[in-house]
Design an enzyme around this catalytic site. Sequence first.
Site, PDB file in Angstrom:
ATOM      1  N   ASP A 186       0.831  -1.197   0.000  1.00  0.00           N
ATOM      2  CA  ASP A 186       0.000   0.000   0.000  1.00  0.00           C
ATOM      3  C   ASP A 186       0.870   1.252   0.000  1.00  0.00           C
ATOM      4  O   ASP A 186       1.930   1.288   0.618  1.00  0.00           O
ATOM      5  CB  ASP A 186      -0.893  -0.026   1.251  1.00  0.00           C
ATOM      6  N   GLU A 216       1.122  -0.490  -5.257  1.00  0.00           N
ATOM      7  CA  GLU A 216       0.179   0.593  -5.510  1.00  0.00           C
ATOM      8  C   GLU A 216       0.984   1.864  -5.758  1.00  0.00           C
ATOM      9  O   GLU A 216       1.454   2.513  -4.826  1.00  0.00           O
ATOM     10  CB  GLU A 216      -0.756   0.797  -4.314  1.00  0.00           C
TER      11      GLU A 216
END
Length: 442
Positions: A186, A216
Amino acid sequence: MIGYQIYVRSFRDGNFDGVGDFKGLKGAISYLKELGVDFVWLMPVFSSISFHGYDVVDFYSFKAEYGDEKDFREMIEAFHDNGIKVVLDLPIHHTGFLHTWFQKALKGDPHYRDYYVWASEKTDLDERREWDNERIWHPLEDGRFYRGLFGPLSPDLNYDNPQVFEEMKKVVYHLLEMGVDGFRFDAAKHMRDTLEQNVRFWRYFLSDIEGIFLAEIWAESKVVDEHGRIFGYMLNFDTSHCIKEAVWKENFKVLIESIERALVGKDYLPVNFTSNHDMSRLASFEGGLSEEKVKLSLSILFTLPGVPLIFYGDELGMKGIYRKPNTEVVLDPFPWSENISLEGQTFWKWPAYNSPFSGVSVEYQKKKRDSILLHIMKWTGFRKENHWLDRANIEFLCKEEKLLHVYRLVDEGRSLKVIHNLSNGEMVFEGVRVQPYSTEVI
């Protein structure tokens, strides 16, 4: 390769409390196999105080409602026995406010204070986030300020401190020992201050571990490409949006431009998708797509180079408009049947939040000849028969026609021609008739 993103709390219940859990995931394996899934990406499963789980308070324990370590290991084993890999969402950019490290830092422990980022006299306390102008620095009652890029409940870790780096590597080793096959990292572009520093950080962090590393990086192509060479798999936000925009506007130009930016000439695997937990669902894009356009969007997804990724429920046409602060609507319970009380069904504890299931459930769509679910199963079967498409090159054969999108997929002597019709009438290309909002592969 085909991926499937799961919010565990909403997917499948294994102990009749209405909350998704590890035992429930074991019970969903037959469905995932039927769907053609090769790996599942589980959104954060660690102890946290939020519904989404990105504010971890203990990386060595799981959300109590999901199960314990024994349940987790048994789930991993069951997935592996069925040929499905497990990728965990691992938010290592920050911890939760209630993490032991941060609580000790608040009490003045100098060792743990250095695990986080604190303001100095030269700090601009009015610094804002680039995407929504929210403040980055957050005050404490004693006058100190700490950095929390993702809000006051998620204090940033200090990776200038080598002990923090080693602590998070220990977390990775621990999870790999339990059988995890990889991680979705993330906020991967925010670990360090500059692109060069960030790339160096990840190269070092991943240097001695193997697995599926999914990053990401919500940024321009140059930034994505620099990280892609390290991770190997990159979430393709560019094409994700442009698939939907092209279908919604009935104009393929925007998608062609995206493909040229994000899919051509890459030395990593782009991971293409139609929605995820940070945006409105496919069926709710710009207020709502018709079922025909949802199907066409999925047809495009599965006929592009790269790895197709399904956000749980998109295969059913689940709806949900992403609006802060209440983003739970895109994480609704997955409808297994028309009856909310049947085995395995999850639900929100507040009755008013539970959406009606009629016409969306797995049970209903398996019986409906032209359902979105059966449509996507056709395409997952197509990808299973053509694994080479993951790394195929794409050659445009018709770039000028806004309602007709034609290209060839090529790899080592193999090739397929793909024709998408974005109009509401039949179209013909080189003698091939393509029905409205449909796709033909030759």
